[in-house]
Design an enzyme around this catalytic site. Sequence first.
Site, PDB file in Angstrom:
ATOM      1  N   THR A 169      -3.127  -7.444  17.297  1.00  0.00           N
ATOM      2  CA  THR A 169      -2.967  -6.230  16.911  1.00  0.00           C
ATOM      3  C   THR A 169      -4.389  -6.153  17.858  1.00  0.00           C
ATOM      4  OG1 THR A 169      -2.007  -6.612  14.992  1.00  0.00           O
ATOM      5  CG2 THR A 169      -3.288  -4.962  14.756  1.00  0.00           C
ATOM      6  N   ARG A 197      11.362  -1.970  11.820  1.00  0.00           N
ATOM      7  CA  ARG A 197      10.078  -2.911  11.438  1.00  0.00           C
ATOM      8  C   ARG A 197       8.931  -1.597  11.062  1.00  0.00           C
ATOM      9  NH1 ARG A 197       5.116  -5.347  12.147  1.00  0.00           N
ATOM     10  NH2 ARG A 197       5.018  -7.361  10.751  1.00  0.00           N
ATOM     11  N   THR A 220      -5.182  -8.239  11.500  1.00  0.00           N
ATOM     12  CA  THR A 220      -4.171  -8.671  11.853  1.00  0.00           C
ATOM     13  C   THR A 220      -4.184 -10.087  11.477  1.00  0.00           C
ATOM     14  OG1 THR A 220      -4.651  -9.928  14.267  1.00  0.00           O
ATOM     15  CG2 THR A 220      -6.165  -9.401  13.435  1.00  0.00           C
ATOM     16  N   GLY A 221      -2.743 -10.520  11.706  1.00  0.00           N
ATOM     17  CA  GLY A 221      -2.072 -11.712  11.368  1.00  0.00           C
ATOM     18  C   GLY A 221      -0.477 -11.035  11.095  1.00  0.00           C
ATOM     19  N   HIS A 222       0.056 -11.994  10.595  1.00  0.00           N
ATOM     20  CA  HIS A 222       1.571 -11.477   9.861  1.00  0.00           C
ATOM     21  C   HIS A 222       1.466 -10.717   8.771  1.00  0.00           C
ATOM     22  CE1 HIS A 222       5.531 -13.108   7.920  1.00  0.00           C
ATOM     23  NE2 HIS A 222       5.427 -12.484   9.184  1.00  0.00           N
TER      24      HIS A 222
HETATM   25  N1  GLY Z   1      -0.681  -7.724  12.246  1.00  0.00           N
HETATM   26  C1  GLY Z   1       0.594  -6.693  12.836  1.00  0.00           C
HETATM   27  C2  GLY Z   1       2.118  -6.290  12.119  1.00  0.00           C
HETATM   28  O1  GLY Z   1       2.192  -7.061  12.136  1.00  0.00           O
HETATM   29  O2  GLY Z   1       2.622  -6.096  12.620  1.00  0.00           O
END
Ligand code: GLY
Length: 309
Positions: A169, A197, A220-222
């Site tokens: 991201t 999603r 940024t990340g999951h």
């Molecule tokens: N951090 C961006 C996403 O999971 O979409």
Amino acid sequence: MSAVIVVHGGAWAIPNDLAEASVDGVKASAREGFAVLQKNGTALDAVESAVRALEDNTVFNAGHGATLNTDGEVEMDALIMDGKTLACGAVSSVKNIANPVSLARAVMEKTAHVMLTDSGANQFAQTIGVVAVPTDKLVTSYEMKEWEKHKNYVTGVMEDFNTLWPHDTVGAVAVDYAGNVACATSTGGIRNKMVGRVGDSSTVGCGGYADNFSGAVSCTGHGESILKVTLARLILSHVEQGKSVEEASRISLQYMGERVRGAGGVIIVTPMAQWASTFTTERMAWAAVEEDVLYYGLEPHEKQREHLS
Ligand code: GLY
């Protein structure tokens, strides 16, 4: 009062063949954002400009270079927020847009809403004259190859998000010479995500937040993990309780790791120009400009510096 910009190009296991281009990209973006601040531009203008530069760079997963969903489509999320007024704008699941961050800003400035999604966001883009970009112009050959390789997102995340599932991201935070802060975040999301999603990047308080009373954060990340712990607001709540920017970032990422097994990265700046860049993934390309010095890094704890010419 100092002006500072910090940018990131995504926290993940960046492979060696993308490392140099990622660092060069964040350095260029930070310079671009800082040039706006130097001309007495606002923090909001600076973060938009820095994120646009990252969206235009195909190395990063945002705008040109965005990842593909299970249908082989590009669906992007973005958010921008002004710490002076708490005004914010966001778009989610938008297609055929080169610079989702600017569309998010238009939602903030030209509508009575905070977020527009999917076809509604695209309709709005059309009404304000944003030119649609064909999907194949946004998709790189690198992404096409990676998309073919990775067909099962859910299994991959459960196995090991950080090492197996490339994901990133882009984002920027800034404080201007008037002491106002702002943040912006933009992403193509997770490769092979389900159609529709939406992750953290367009969600206020999760992928980013900006408030002159505490600071500005871009994450940024999951995305699912960041959403569960409302990472941006969590960090700022620690700042409000007196923690330093480094400590607030570190303990919040640690909490996300322990509580929901999520890895990620964050950048933060306060109205007093304290800033930090922190991550729990293998790598994160980041850069910051403070007065005449450019700082940057990729590896954990790496902080290089060079004077701006
Ligand atoms: N951090 C961006 C996403 O999971 O979409």
